[in-house]
Motif scaffolding. Structure first.
Motif, PDB file in Angstrom:
ATOM      1  N   GLU A   8      93.084 -25.978  60.670  1.00  0.00           N
ATOM      2  CA  GLU A   8      93.625 -27.079  59.866  1.00  0.00           C
ATOM      3  C   GLU A   8      93.246 -26.931  58.401  1.00  0.00           C
ATOM      4  N   GLU A   9      92.005 -26.549  58.152  1.00  0.00           N
ATOM      5  CA  GLU A   9      91.549 -26.364  56.774  1.00  0.00           C
ATOM      6  C   GLU A   9      92.315 -25.238  56.097  1.00  0.00           C
ATOM      7  N   ALA A  10      92.535 -24.127  56.818  1.00  0.00           N
ATOM      8  CA  ALA A  10      93.284 -23.000  56.257  1.00  0.00           C
ATOM      9  C   ALA A  10      94.724 -23.413  55.973  1.00  0.00           C
ATOM     10  N   ALA A  11      95.329 -24.179  56.875  1.00  0.00           N
ATOM     11  CA  ALA A  11      96.704 -24.643  56.661  1.00  0.00           C
ATOM     12  C   ALA A  11      96.789 -25.516  55.415  1.00  0.00           C
ATOM     13  N   PRO A  18     105.537 -27.887  54.151  1.00  0.00           N
ATOM     14  CA  PRO A  18     105.097 -29.283  54.032  1.00  0.00           C
ATOM     15  C   PRO A  18     104.093 -29.697  55.123  1.00  0.00           C
ATOM     16  N   SER A  19     104.142 -29.042  56.294  1.00  0.00           N
ATOM     17  CA  SER A  19     103.195 -29.369  57.370  1.00  0.00           C
ATOM     18  C   SER A  19     101.764 -29.012  57.000  1.00  0.00           C
ATOM     19  N   GLY A  20     101.569 -28.200  55.984  1.00  0.00           N
ATOM     20  CA  GLY A  20     100.223 -27.810  55.569  1.00  0.00           C
ATOM     21  C   GLY A  20      99.357 -29.004  55.227  1.00  0.00           C
ATOM     22  N   GLN A  21      99.954 -30.033  54.656  1.00  0.00           N
ATOM     23  CA  GLN A  21      99.195 -31.237  54.300  1.00  0.00           C
ATOM     24  C   GLN A  21      98.704 -31.983  55.536  1.00  0.00           C
ATOM     25  N   GLY A  23      97.523 -30.322  58.117  1.00  0.00           N
ATOM     26  CA  GLY A  23      96.742 -29.316  58.829  1.00  0.00           C
ATOM     27  C   GLY A  23      97.610 -28.363  59.629  1.00  0.00           C
ATOM     28  N   GLY A  24      98.879 -28.253  59.260  1.00  0.00           N
ATOM     29  CA  GLY A  24      99.795 -27.357  59.948  1.00  0.00           C
ATOM     30  C   GLY A  24     100.476 -27.975  61.154  1.00  0.00           C
ATOM     31  N   ASP A  25     100.260 -29.250  61.392  1.00  0.00           N
ATOM     32  CA  ASP A  25     100.820 -29.905  62.578  1.00  0.00           C
ATOM     33  C   ASP A  25     102.330 -30.048  62.460  1.00  0.00           C
ATOM     34  N   LEU A  26     103.067 -29.367  63.349  1.00  0.00           N
ATOM     35  CA  LEU A  26     104.523 -29.474  63.389  1.00  0.00           C
ATOM     36  C   LEU A  26     104.993 -30.474  64.425  1.00  0.00           C
ATOM     37  N   GLY A  27     104.068 -31.031  65.207  1.00  0.00           N
ATOM     38  CA  GLY A  27     104.450 -31.935  66.275  1.00  0.00           C
ATOM     39  C   GLY A  27     104.967 -31.158  67.471  1.00  0.00           C
ATOM     40  N   ALA A  28     105.482 -31.862  68.452  1.00  0.00           N
ATOM     41  CA  ALA A  28     105.998 -31.224  69.668  1.00  0.00           C
ATOM     42  C   ALA A  28     107.385 -30.661  69.411  1.00  0.00           C
ATOM     43  N   SER A  29     107.638 -29.485  69.976  1.00  0.00           N
ATOM     44  CA  SER A  29     108.943 -28.842  69.857  1.00  0.00           C
ATOM     45  C   SER A  29     109.358 -28.300  71.205  1.00  0.00           C
ATOM     46  N   GLY A  30     110.626 -28.421  71.507  1.00  0.00           N
ATOM     47  CA  GLY A  30     111.159 -27.875  72.747  1.00  0.00           C
ATOM     48  C   GLY A  30     111.891 -26.571  72.497  1.00  0.00           C
ATOM     49  N   LYS A  31     112.243 -25.916  73.572  1.00  0.00           N
ATOM     50  CA  LYS A  31     112.977 -24.662  73.447  1.00  0.00           C
ATOM     51  C   LYS A  31     114.309 -24.911  72.761  1.00  0.00           C
ATOM     52  N   GLY A  32     114.685 -23.964  71.914  1.00  0.00           N
ATOM     53  CA  GLY A  32     115.928 -24.068  71.173  1.00  0.00           C
ATOM     54  C   GLY A  32     115.812 -24.813  69.858  1.00  0.00           C
TER      55      GLY A  32
END
Length: 71
Positions: A8-11, A18-21, A23-32
């Motif tokens: 998270e610190e590196a992100a 924009p997810s870097g702020q 901590g790199g969290d993109l949230g949940a993602s599904g296939k496709g």
């Protein structure tokens, strides 16, 4: 709130996404929902594992899988 992980610190310091702020969290993602190279690496990684660098049309990514949910 718990202290940030090294990932998270590196992100926050190095990410140009924009997810870097967050901590790199993109949230949940599904296939496709992601570009193929990113999706393949993310779905093949074990929970808690960081993988990469993965190159996509958007640049290079380090990916850390926090959880896998049932479809």
């Amino acid at each position: 709130k718990a202290s940030a992980s090294a990932f998270e610190e590196a992100a926050q310091e190095f990410s140009t996404c924009p997810s870097g702020q967050r901590g790199g969290d993109l949230g949940a993602s599904g296939k496709g929902q992601m570009v193929p190279e990113f999706e393949k690496a993310a779905f093949e990684a074990e929970v808690g594992q960081a993988v990469g660098p993965v190159q996509t049309q958007f640049g290079y990514h380090l990916i850390k899988v926090e959880a896998k949910n049932e479809a």
